[in-house]
Structure formats: C-alpha cells, structure tokens
Write an enzyme that holds these catalytic residues in place. Structure first.
Site, PDB file in Angstrom:
ATOM      1  N   HIS A 233      48.686  34.030  40.469  1.00  0.00           N
ATOM      2  CA  HIS A 233      47.628  33.634  40.537  1.00  0.00           C
ATOM      3  C   HIS A 233      47.015  32.309  40.131  1.00  0.00           C
ATOM      4  O   HIS A 233      47.090  31.980  39.031  1.00  0.00           O
ATOM      5  CB  HIS A 233      46.671  34.784  39.829  1.00  0.00           C
ATOM      6  CG  HIS A 233      45.077  34.670  39.688  1.00  0.00           C
ATOM      7  ND1 HIS A 233      44.219  34.876  38.797  1.00  0.00           N
ATOM      8  CD2 HIS A 233      44.319  34.303  40.851  1.00  0.00           C
ATOM      9  CE1 HIS A 233      43.026  34.601  39.247  1.00  0.00           C
ATOM     10  NE2 HIS A 233      43.128  34.270  40.489  1.00  0.00           N
ATOM     11  N   HIS A 402      39.266  41.631  44.701  1.00  0.00           N
ATOM     12  CA  HIS A 402      40.078  40.880  44.258  1.00  0.00           C
ATOM     13  C   HIS A 402      40.731  40.917  43.102  1.00  0.00           C
ATOM     14  O   HIS A 402      41.508  39.920  42.670  1.00  0.00           O
ATOM     15  CB  HIS A 402      39.508  39.460  44.511  1.00  0.00           C
ATOM     16  CG  HIS A 402      38.695  38.772  43.247  1.00  0.00           C
ATOM     17  ND1 HIS A 402      38.006  39.182  42.553  1.00  0.00           N
ATOM     18  CD2 HIS A 402      38.925  37.560  42.618  1.00  0.00           C
ATOM     19  CE1 HIS A 402      37.525  38.542  41.702  1.00  0.00           C
ATOM     20  NE2 HIS A 402      38.198  37.558  41.653  1.00  0.00           N
TER      21      HIS A 402
END
Lengths: 479, 143
Positions: A233, A402
C-alpha cells in the site's frame, strides 16, 4: 450544520438535498458502523461535495467513510464534462495511492520458521520512512518518461515483467500525462522518491490466505487457502503531494470560486473544461503513472528479497501480480445516467474501482470474473480480496470501499497505546512488525480502525463487490 | 524563534492531524506555526548543526491562505530539498504578504529522527483569528 440521515434499508442512508446541495447524499453503511460516522463530521463533507457544480446522481460515501479534508475519505462523486468540475482535494495529495497484491506458490508453513528474518530483510531492502530515498535516482528527463509511461518504464529497466501490465489498473498508465505542466518543485520532489514505501498508513504485509469465500473466482485469481501473499500500500510520494499542492494554490482565490460560496476551502476546484482544470488532469496523470512505477519497483524488490532470504528459485517462489488498484484518482469514465451512457469525471477519494464481469476495460484474464478489488485492513486483522460486480455500476459509478477506515484520531490512538508494547501484542498474535517512525505503530494500532470485516460485509451485501478471499497478516513493515 | 515548546494543542481529527497554535502577534503566531511543524515531525526544534540562511517571500489571498503557504514552504524545504528549518525570523507580515529569513540545516536521517511524515498542509478548516489580543490558527495536516 446538522445532517439528518434518512434510512433507506439496513445498509443505505440518504442525506436529503437541502441548502446549496445540488443532489442528495447516499451513504453505504450498517447499523454497527453508522454511529461512528455520525460523530466525525464526514457526513457534512458528503453534503459539501453535493454542492459542487455538475455533480450527477448522488454524492456517495463508501462504508469505510471517515472525515477527510474537503471530500470525505471513502467519497465518490461524478461530474458532467460540460459543466462539471475537477477538484485536486477530491483526488487527494497522495495521487494514485493504491494497493498491489502478489500471490506466491509458497504456503504459510514454508515461511513461518523464517518469518522474522524475512521481515527484517524486507525492512532492510525496501526504503521506508520519512526522508527515505529510492535506489533508482532519476534525472529530470527520466522522471518525465516515468510520468508519461508509468509502470512500463520501470519494467523496461528490469523491474518486473510485461505481463504485470495486464494485471495493473489501466495497464499502469493513464493517458494525457504532460510533464511540461509540472512545477520545478514537483519534479525535484520526485527525483529520489521512486521505489520508496513512505510512512503513516503505508505498508508492505506478508500474509496467508485464511479463508476462501468463492472458490470459482479464487481459482481464477490463483488464490488458495494456506497460500502466502504479499500486499503493498503506497502512492506517488512527494511528487503527487506537490502536484496537488501546486494546483490547489492555483485554484484557490480564482474568480470561478467567488460565485460558488464553497463551504470548505479545500474543495477548491476548476471547471473540467478550463485551462487550469485540463492542466491539473495532465499533472494528475503524471503522478498516477509515477505511483504505478513506484509500486512496480517495490514488487521487484520484494521478489528479490524473498528469493535471497528464503533461498528459493524464482520458479519455486512464483511471485505473480494478482492486481494493482488505485484509490485516490479522478477518471473520465462512461456511466449510465437516466438511461443514457455519458462521459463523466469520477472522483474516487479513498475508493476502489469495482468493474463487473464483461466490462470492456477489463483485461482478458479477469473478463469473466470481474476486476479484483483489494481491501486492506489494519495491521492486526484481515485484508480482503473481492471481485467487481454489476451492482457497483448501478449504484456507485463502479466503485467500492478502499480499506477499514479510521475511527480514532491519531492523538486518541497514541493515548490508547500508552504503556503498551504494540510490537509484542502483535507478536503474540503471530504478526511480526518492523517500523521506522517512533509514533507510527502507536498511531496505527488496530483499535484506531473500523472492523474491516464489517466494512466488507456492507460492500458484499449491497452488491458493490463480492467477497472472494480473506488474508491474515504474518508480518508487516511500515515507515 | 526560541527553542522552547511552542504554544499549540492537538485537535481531534479522525484521519489526519489538526493543531491549534497561538501567538501574541501575527508574526509570533507564524513563527510558532513553523516551530509547531518541527515539533510534529521531530518532537523538538532541531539544532542548526550546519546553518544556512534563506530568504523567502510569499503572497496569499488572506492571512489563512498565507498560513497554508508558509507551512507548505517549510514542508517543501524538508521533503524537496532535505532541509530542516531551525529558526524563522519574520520581517514583514501583512494580510497578503510575508517576508522571512529562515535558518536551515541539512536533514540527516540518522541524526534527525522523524516521528511521522506530513504529506501536506491542507486548507480544510483553516482559520486565523484574533480574540482578546491573542492570535490563533487552526491547521489540519494530511498524514
């Protein structure tokens, strides 16, 4: 400003159109999650977005919604090309912040005896933390090529394989990038940050597939229980931050905004058709392409580290990209509005694209499954892989959540972590963590986040995406 | 700009980090804001081991806009030029203009231990106000 929510069903709440709102708001949530949402001002932000010119249908909030700046995090809004706006704050500072999931042929029991050494090696080989520099120092000319070509530029330099592009949203490059619109500062900030993870909530996690919900799709995604996966990420680093900053400052105070009575300065925006609006979209594309190149390099460094640290061959490891998605972006996409397919500019601020099976933008490998949707949780719980569905096209401009979404402020999280050894607590759960910043682990304690399982359940029940597999962390590195 | 802890408190914000900074005058407020940014990133104002001087000049739409531009400038020096601001002297400050001399020192990761990364200074909820002779700014940073 008080927001009155009108419950539609157990997973949908409407914010009726009032005041300057041009459209209503629609919040995807659950009875368990909605209470916290009502307390953190994020619903006001959903209503504020609804006041922007050219917005269509609704101002949307995904189930991981929490307070952001301007737009809420977990916000989705689509604008008509003719009279709509583009908002740098509606994309965010970290342009194309996103996730990348890699599968391997390894099973959890293969790596468990070596997990500490593996996490230490990853922590050493992957530049993390504040002020870290990438191994690849770019010249301004190189950087312009990265901005134009995205992931393929670094693949051509030996960081991965061309097959990776098919497994990257937009093949790792958005068209329309124009490096000539970038400021000297943006260029400078991008030169030495390519191939760095960053800090805060960015991470690299070694995981095991803990549960498969949909075995048919999991097979197509090459996921099986007990398998080792790696989740990344991160985004466009200082390059993207500077681009957002530059254009916000250009748009703040513009004549266009004077008639709008913006409820929040961070909502500064420009007409999509204006010169500054078009220039921002070109600069945003540069940052989006940089972010894909960044994650591509980090995947390569991860692969090399696994091979060296575990003494396995590339074939034995078989580290393959499952998919790479962005969750801070604005894109021109065709969506159906009042029975007509029209081109819109969809802002996703902390929201993931979720394309259904047979969508024309899907690569052939996922044409029959729908797009892989990657949802990271916090470092102490699960992450999820889902598949895109038609429901997302009908309800949310092809978008899903998300992540888990924060529920505690950082100062409250630090207070809650006081006197605790977060490292040890996670180690007791079988999760080995290495982090650079002194405060990072305390700010990122699992209690700071919503229960990702509850968030994903809302996504699944409302048909924004469907659950495929659950991933459990074995080790994490953070900045 | 003294090295003592500036007059600021943290504000609750779910995702990011907010601060309320106080000063006895606009210049004092802006100097405190610079120091607050150091405290948030490093936990203190770093000493200037290899001092360098830099003059800066900014313009904005109003004091709140200037505050965002001022802090963004300091953040850019850190992230873009790897310089830590150890001191700020503000010479000129109106509602639309700021001139200052900064003392910077090169950022050395092994020496200047950073607590956290600040991505940007946002306009969200930005306020600069004066009440009973005290100047106050509220700023939210994107983390």
């Amino acid at each position: 400003m008080e927001i009155r929510l009108k419950k539609i069903d157990n997973n949908r709440w409407m914010i009726p159109k009032t005041g300057n709102m041009r459209v209503p708001g629609l919040v995807f949530s659950s009875p368990q999650l909605i209470e916290a949402v009502q307390q953190d001002q994020s619903l006001i932000q959903v209503a504020n977005v609804a006041t922007l010119p050219g917005i269509v249908k609704q101002s949307l909030a995904m189930p991981d919604i929490h307070r952001g700046y301007g737009f809420p995090i977990g916000g989705v809004a689509a604008f008509r090309m003719e009279d709509g706006i583009i908002s740098p704050g509606g994309v965010g500072y970290d342009i194309n912040c996103g996730c990348r999931l890699m599968t391997t042929s390894l099973k959890a029991h293969d790596i468990k005896p070596y997990i500490k050494e593996l996490i230490s090696a990853l922590f050493k080989n992957i530049p993390v933390g504040v002020g870290s520099k990438g191994t690849l120092h770019l010249t301004p000319r190189d950087e312009a090529q990265v901005a134009l070509e995205g992931a393929s530029w670094v693949i051509n330099k030996g960081f991965g394989q061309s097959e990776d592009l098919e497994r990257t949203e937009d093949h790792g490059v958005i068209e329309g990038a124009d490096p000539s619109v970038l400021s000297e500062r943006a260029v400078k900030r991008g030169l030495d940050q390519l191939g760095t993870l960053g800090s805060g909530n960015h991470f690299l996690e070694v995981q095991v597939v803990d549960h498969v919900y949909d075995s048919a799709i999991a097979d197509k995604f090459n996921l099986f229980e007990g398998q080792v996966t790696i989740f990344l990420h991160t985004g466009s680093r200082g390059f993207g931050h500077q681009i957002c900053d530059d254009f916000l400052k250009q748009m703040t105070g513009a004549d266009f905004l004077k008639g709008l009575q913006l409820p929040d300065r961070q909502l500064a925006c420009a007409p999509l058709k204006s010169d500054v609006g078009r220039r921002y979209l070109s600069a945003m594309a540069c940052a989006a392409n940089y972010a894909w190149a960044n994650r591509q390099i980090l995947m390569h460094l991860t692969r090399e580290t696994f091979i060296r640290s575990l003494s396995v061959s590339p074939n034995e490891l078989d580290m393959t990209l499952l998919y790479d998605v962005c969750h801070n972006i604005a894109k021109e996409e065709v969506h159906r509005v009042e029975g007509e397919d029209i081109l819109l500019c969809v802002h996703r601020k902390g929201a993931t694209r979720s394309l259904p099976p047979k969508h024309p933008l899907l690569p052939s490998i996922y044409y029959h499954t729908g797009q892989p949707v990657l949802i990271p949780g916090d470092m102490g719980t699960y992450s999820y892989v889902l598949a895109g569905t038609q429901g997302a096209m009908e309800q949310s401009f092809g978008s899903s959540c998300h992540g888990a979404g924060r529920t505690l402020s950082r100062s409250k999280a630090i207070k809650m972590a006081k006197g605790r050894s977060i490292h040890r607590e996670l180690e007791d759960k079988g999760i080995f963590v290495q982090s650079k910043g002194k405060q990072t682990l305390r700010e990122e304690i699992p209690e700071a986040y919503k229960d990702v399982s509850q968030v994903v359940e809302v996504v699944h029940k409302t048909g924004l995406a469907k659950k495929v597999a659950r991933l459990r962390p074995l080790g994490v590195i953070k900045g | 700009m003294s090295k003592t802890r500036p007059d600021y408190i943290l504000l609750d914000h779910t995702a990011d980090l907010g601060v309320r900074i106080r000063g006895t005058s606009p210049a004092d407020l802006f100097e405190n804001a610079c120091k607050t940014l150091d405290y948030i990133i490093f936990g203190s104002v770093p000493p200037a081991e290899k001092p360098c001087s830099r003059k800066i000049s900014l313009s904005g739409n109003d004091l709140a806009d200037l505050m965002v531009r001022w802090l963004s400038e300091i953040l850019y020096l850190f992230d873009g030029e790897h310089l830590v601001v150890a001191n700020a002297d503000i010479h000129t400050l109106s509602t639309t203009e700021l001139k200052a001399t900064l003392t910077t020192t090169p950022f050395e990761p092994d020496y200047h231990e950073a607590l956290r990364e600040i991505k940007a200074v946002t306009y969200h909820g930005i306020k600069v106000t004066r009440e009973k002779g005290i100047w106050t700014a509220e700023v939210i940073f994107d983390l």
